[in-house]
Enzyme design. Structure first.
Site, PDB file in Angstrom:
ATOM      1  CG  HIS A  58     -22.920 -98.425  85.164  1.00 30.55           C
ATOM      2  ND1 HIS A  58     -23.351 -97.263  85.763  1.00 30.55           N
ATOM      3  CD2 HIS A  58     -22.447 -99.209  86.170  1.00 30.55           C
ATOM      4  CE1 HIS A  58     -23.168 -97.337  87.068  1.00 30.55           C
ATOM      5  NE2 HIS A  58     -22.619 -98.509  87.343  1.00 30.55           N
ATOM      6  CB  VAL A  99     -18.493-101.974  93.342  1.00 31.32           C
ATOM      7  CG1 VAL A  99     -17.870-101.100  92.259  1.00 31.32           C
ATOM      8  CG2 VAL A  99     -17.496-103.033  93.819  1.00 31.32           C
ATOM      9  CE  LYS A 113     -19.182 -98.123  88.579  1.00 32.61           C
ATOM     10  NZ  LYS A 113     -20.043 -98.886  89.512  1.00 32.61           N
ATOM     11  CG  ASP A 153     -24.466 -93.237  86.439  1.00 31.34           C
ATOM     12  OD1 ASP A 153     -24.420 -94.300  87.095  1.00 31.34           O
ATOM     13  OD2 ASP A 153     -25.484 -92.871  85.826  1.00 31.34           O
ATOM     14  NE  ARG A 194      -0.563-113.547  96.176  1.00 28.06           N
ATOM     15  CZ  ARG A 194      -0.146-114.108  97.315  1.00 28.06           C
ATOM     16  NH1 ARG A 194      -0.566-115.325  97.642  1.00 28.06           N
ATOM     17  NH2 ARG A 194       0.682-113.465  98.106  1.00 28.06           N
TER      18      ARG A 194
END
Length: 321
Positions: free
Chosen positions: A142, A161, A163, A181, A247
């Protein structure tokens, strides 16, 4: 147990531009199982200890030159002995034509005999490359696969989310969709993974609230691509304020897919973040790292930090895809 894949000889004939000289039956019913290709010099000389009948054989000028040194009776005996081993198919390179006894032996033992106009080396290289893709070990996972600035970017994350939405924005910015997908991932060599969409969902994208769209029909042929090497995986997840995200870019995270390491970065998703731009920057930064440049290293070096032995932690991630 490793799953075995097969490829009909008809597809090889079509892809490689081969001329059938003799086919014992419909080539779509003749299945090729091995990615290896054989040049049967040893077998023609009688050494058959490691012969694999699943390999396609290519006979070129060297093999024919060797046979031509013998009498017609001897070289016919040699080719008879070889065809009796039942190789899956034999290709004559450089447009070489079989002599009558060779063609008769192919018919007697029902060996597909094909002709290529390419040089032996070119025919061999082209066939191996094709077989490595078509018969490669593969999994379907996926995710979304995009080509961004020439980099293959695999977007993964929980359903919903964002994508596919990020993929649409990337397409509008000039990048190309490979799969949405479901991504079929193939290990085409010991260092390379290639992804593509399953044929029945190729070019389609599902957008919640809109439904299914065809990216090729809406954005044009230049917006899609059949396959792409996977060079970076991006894990998209909802922003978690309690989690510490990298970061500086010092962490070297990777995941293993079919035994091959793929670099991974995690992008937290929340309203207001332009994911398409972030993915574009990630693609360019990944290319720079492959070329030996690391911006975090340069920044710390400029600040007087000794970078010897500070390559960052290497962390393996399970993407659960």
């Amino acid at each position: 147990m490793t799953e075995e894949y097969t490829l009909p000889l008809s597809k090889i004939i079509e892809n490689q531009g081969l001329e059938p000289l003799y086919l014992p039956r419909d080539p779509s019913l003749i299945l090729v199982r091995s990615r290896d290709v054989n040049r049967p010099g040893l077998e023609l000389n009688g050494f058959c200890d490691y012969f694999d009948p699943n390999r396609i054989a290519i006979i070129g000028r060297s093999e024919m030159g060797m046979l031509d040194r013998f009498s017609l009776e001897q070289k016919t005996e040699d080719i008879e002995r070889y065809f009796a081993l039942h190789p899956v198919a034999v290709i004559l390179a450089r447009g070489i034509r079989p002599w009558d006894a060779m063609l008769e032996a192919a018919e007697r033992y029902e060996i597909p005999l094909l002709s290529s106009q390419d040089t032996t080396s070119s025919a061999l290289a082209s066939l191996v490359a094709f077989l490595n893709v078509e018969l490669a070990p593969r999994i379907t996972r996926h995710g979304v696969l995009m080509e961004v600035y020439g980099e293959g970017i695999l977007l993964v994350g929980d359903s919903g989310v964002g994508k596919s939405e990020a993929a649409i924005e990337l397409i509008k910015r000039g990048h190309r969709l490979i799969a949405d997908d479901a991504v079929e991932i193939r290990r085409v060599s010991s260092i390379s993974l290639v992804g593509q969409a399953p044929e029945n969902i190729r070019h389609f994208i599902e957008l919640r609230g809109i439904g299914v769209i065809n990216a090729q029909r809406i954005f044009g042929t230049g917006a899609v691509k059949p396959s792409q090497k996977i060079e970076l995986a991006i894990k998209m997840e909802p922003w978690d304020a309690s989690k510490v995200y990298d970061r500086m870019g010092m962490e070297n995270a990777f995941t293993e897919i079919l035994g091959i390491r793929v670099p991974v970065i995690t992008i937290p998703v929340k309203p207001g973040r332009n994911l398409a731009v972030i993915i574009e920057v990630a693609a360019m930064n990944n290319r720079q790292k492959k070329m030996g440049y690391n911006a975090a290293h340069e920044l710390l070096s400029n600040m007087g930090v000794d970078m010897d032995g500070m390559d960052g932690d290497t962390v393996q991630m399970d993407l659960d895809i």
